[in-house]
Design an enzyme around this catalytic site. Structure first.
Site, mmCIF file in Angstrom:
data_model
loop_
_atom_site.group_PDB
_atom_site.id
_atom_site.type_symbol
_atom_site.label_atom_id
_atom_site.label_comp_id
_atom_site.label_asym_id
_atom_site.label_seq_id
_atom_site.Cartn_x
_atom_site.Cartn_y
_atom_site.Cartn_z
ATOM 1 N N ASP A 103 0.569 -0.992 0.370
ATOM 2 C CA ASP A 103 0.332 -0.526 0.451
ATOM 3 C C ASP A 103 0.825 1.142 0.234
ATOM 4 O O ASP A 103 1.315 1.837 1.174
ATOM 5 C CB ASP A 103 -0.548 -0.128 1.152
ATOM 6 N N ASP A 204 -2.970 4.715 -2.311
ATOM 7 C CA ASP A 204 -3.442 5.261 -1.711
ATOM 8 C C ASP A 204 -4.445 6.529 -1.920
ATOM 9 O O ASP A 204 -3.521 7.283 -2.381
ATOM 10 C CB ASP A 204 -3.084 5.576 0.031
ATOM 11 N N GLU A 246 -6.258 3.575 -5.825
ATOM 12 C CA GLU A 246 -7.489 4.447 -4.907
ATOM 13 C C GLU A 246 -8.000 5.934 -5.580
ATOM 14 O O GLU A 246 -7.988 6.436 -4.973
ATOM 15 C CB GLU A 246 -8.181 4.155 -2.973
ATOM 16 N N HIS A 320 -10.621 -2.235 4.402
ATOM 17 C CA HIS A 320 -10.927 -1.684 5.525
ATOM 18 C C HIS A 320 -11.195 -0.102 6.429
ATOM 19 O O HIS A 320 -11.267 0.392 7.447
ATOM 20 C CB HIS A 320 -9.064 -1.443 5.906
ATOM 21 N N ASP A 321 -11.781 0.511 4.988
ATOM 22 C CA ASP A 321 -12.580 1.712 5.828
ATOM 23 C C ASP A 321 -14.439 1.490 4.971
ATOM 24 O O ASP A 321 -14.598 2.147 5.870
ATOM 25 C CB ASP A 321 -12.306 2.781 4.502
HETATM 26 C C1 GLC Z 1 -7.607 5.929 2.382
HETATM 27 C C2 GLC Z 1 -7.324 4.528 2.830
HETATM 28 C C3 GLC Z 1 -7.864 5.314 4.712
HETATM 29 C C4 GLC Z 1 -6.930 6.371 4.726
HETATM 30 C C5 GLC Z 1 -6.587 7.586 4.028
HETATM 31 C C6 GLC Z 1 -5.872 8.292 4.238
HETATM 32 O O1 GLC Z 1 -8.522 6.666 2.208
HETATM 33 O O2 GLC Z 1 -7.883 3.640 2.662
HETATM 34 O O3 GLC Z 1 -7.427 4.407 5.384
HETATM 35 O O4 GLC Z 1 -6.754 6.619 6.166
HETATM 36 O O5 GLC Z 1 -6.749 7.290 2.598
HETATM 37 O O6 GLC Z 1 -4.374 7.886 4.240
#
Ligand code: GLC
Ligand code: CA
Length: 543
Positions: A103, A204, A246, A320-321
């Site tokens: 990640d 990310d 993402e 995980h979110d």
């Molecule tokens: C992404 C991650 C999340 C994190 C955010 C900031 O959305 O999936 O868990 O808090 O980025 O890095």
């Protein structure tokens, strides 16, 4: 790259599994999952049949946002282990034909990264320009931009008499991608990981790297695709890697750029259009609304059809979110097993690369804790913010129970013993009290379990090309209960019929007698013309 070699990309019929390391398996009893814990569970993952592990961040971090605040991109956080453990994980996974996907958090670093510690010393410091600064005075922020975890996106720094920009917590200052020196450092770091033998990267919040804060642009900035092309050329294209970005701000059109088969940017993205449907329009995820089912079908259809041949989809319900899908769009009490399997069958028949989030393969559920038991920075800030605004505590907790990221972060439920077998010590976050009845050990033994449903679905994708190649046709578009579609490839049709709800309904879809094989279903026996609550069937038909 020509279309042929693109067709043969290994990740196109692969299934990925996401591990949130702190909640997966603890090997040394400190209550926090770690790399050695993961190594101990590789046989489990191999048995499930997955091809790659997306590992949430394990690099050195003050853990303000559970590792999404990195203070050294080339070192492992001692909480998770050492660089040797990481090398061992890559090696042990490889023995089992599993690739490790790291990640990469490139939008921001930790405020304890050496770059930032230097950058904030003075305006003349060579690292100053690695971050985003604006002049101002202590009592007036540069503009109204808000941080995702609450409060202003600007934080005052007395040393430089300037504000720095942060889209997440104050401990996550945004990196300045306009600076070619910073970009070069990032590429070198990625190349270093590639040499270590990782199989790819998840990027990310990658659509937020090209911000223009003065114009209130935080996502999809004008230089985004320029940066991505450079990033890809300088790093990923030098290896046989998979990359997944993402991108909360992605549209189908943008996805065609990101995942263009020419591989000039990324392999695929995580888009969130489907997953944001059950919230009030224009509001936050916490502002709950019922799922508009017909819209869900249209959204899935559009992504399936539009990216076919022009890009590549990722397929996911969880990460995980996000809250647990069985609690969210299934039913986690009377029909937990049926609805978890229905959601799995529905998703795993589609085109794209499926991602399973740890515990999803067991039908793990949301947890409804008291506020003291939550650990997530976003959840805690949200609670305080809404309390201040005068919202009722019960209302706030209702949102948290439904949408808190900690729903996904409770410890993996391995067995019915103490702490669900996750740790010998005290877990960093409470174990979901239902671990007695929902755990891996039971489900591995029971060939009718949710685990075995996932295992079968994974094996189908390896066996039948229609899963990877078939085109997508939504059936019964206006049906208020049934989500049905077919995929067609050469002389094979894959037909998926799902009753998305808790009532028994009629099944209007007929299948030819002799040429139809029922691949999988979530009831022991199926009545032709009836669909029981959450009933799902997947047929293979020779045409
Ligand atoms: C992404 C991650 C999340 C994190 C955010 C900031 O959305 O999936 O868990 O808090 O980025 O890095
Ligand atoms: Ca540990």
């Amino acid at each position: 790259m020509n279309t042929d070699s693109q067709q043969k990309k290994w990740w196109k019929n692969a299934v990925f599994y996401q591990i949130y390391p702190r909640s997966f398996a603890d090997s040394n009893g400190d209550g926090i999952g770690d790399l050695q814990g993961i190594i101990l569970k590789l046989d489990y993952l191999q048995y499930l049949g997955i091809d790659a592990i997306w590992l949430s961040p394990v690099c050195k971090s003050p853990q303000d946002d559970n590792g999404y605040d990195i203070s050294d991109y080339q070192d492992i956080d001692p909480m998770f282990g050492t660089q040797d453990d990481m090398d061992m994980l890559i090696k042990e996974a490889k023995k089992r034909n599993i690739r490790i996907i790291l990640d990469l958090v490139l939008n921001h670093s930790s405020d304890e990264h050496k770059w930032f510690l230097e950058a904030k010393k003075s305006r003349e410091n060579p690292y100053h320009d690695y971050y985003i600064w604006r002049d101002g005075s202590e009592d007036t922020v540069p503009n109204d931009l808000k941080a995702a975890f609450g409060g202003s996106a600007w934080e005052w720094t007395p040393e430089t008499q300037q504000y720095y920009f942060h889209q997440f917590s104050v401990k996550q200052p945004d990196l300045n991608w306009e600076n070619p020196k910073l970009r070069r450092e990032i590429y070198d770091m990625i190349l270093w990981w590639m040499e270590k033998g990782v199989g790819g990267f998840r990027l990310d919040v990658i659509d937020q790297i090209a911000k223009e804060p003065d114009q209130n642009i935080t996502v999809n900035g004008p230089n985004l695709h320029k940066y991505l092309k450079e990033l890809s050329r300088e790093t990923f294209q030098k290896g046989d890697l998979v990359t997944v970005g993402e991108t909360w701000g992605a549209t189908v059109e943008l996805a065609k750029l990101y995942s263009n088969p020419d591989q000039s940017e990324l392999s695929m993205i995580f888009q969130f259009e489907h997953i944001c449907l059950d919230q009030e329009e224009g509001k936050e995820k916490w502002d709950l609304a019922p799922l508009p089912f017909l819209k869900l079908k249209q959204v899935m259809k559009r992504w399936q059809q539009e990216l076919s041949g022009k890009g590549w989809n990722s397929l996911f319900w969880n990460n995980h979110d996000l809250p647990r899908i069985v609690s969210r769009w299934g039913e986690d009490k009377d029909y937990r097993i049926e609805s978890a399997k229905m959601l799995a069958i529905l998703l795993h028949g589609m085109q794209g690369t499926p991602y399973i989030y740890q515990g999803e393969e067991l039908g793990m559920t949301n947890a409804a804790y008291e506020i003291e038991d939550y650990r997530d920075i976003e959840t805690k800030n949200f609670y305080q913010e809404r309390l201040k605004k005068g919202d009722l505590k019960e209302e706030i907790m209702r949102s948290i129970h439904a949408k808190s990221r900690d729903n996904a972060r409770t410890p993996m439920q391995w067995n019915g013993k103490k702490n669900a077998g996750f740790t010998e010590g005290t877990p960093w976050i409470k174990v979901n009290p239902n671990y007695n009845s929902i755990h891996a050990e039971d489900q591995i033994k029971d060939t009718n379990s949710i685990f075995h449903c996932y295992k079968k679905l994974i094996s189908f994708r390896k066996k039948h090309p229609v899963f990877t190649e078939g085109d997508f046709q939504l059936l019964l578009e206006d049906d208020e209960n049934i989500f049905a579609y077919e995929r067609t490839y050469k002389h094979v049709k894959l037909l998926v019929i799902c009753n998305f709800f808790r009532k028994t309904i009629n099944n209007p879809l007929a299948t030819p007698e002799n040429t139809t094989e029922l691949l999988i279903s979530n009831y022991p026996a199926n009545e032709k013309t009836i669909l029981k609550p959450y009933e799902a069937r997947m047929y293979l038909i020779q045409t």
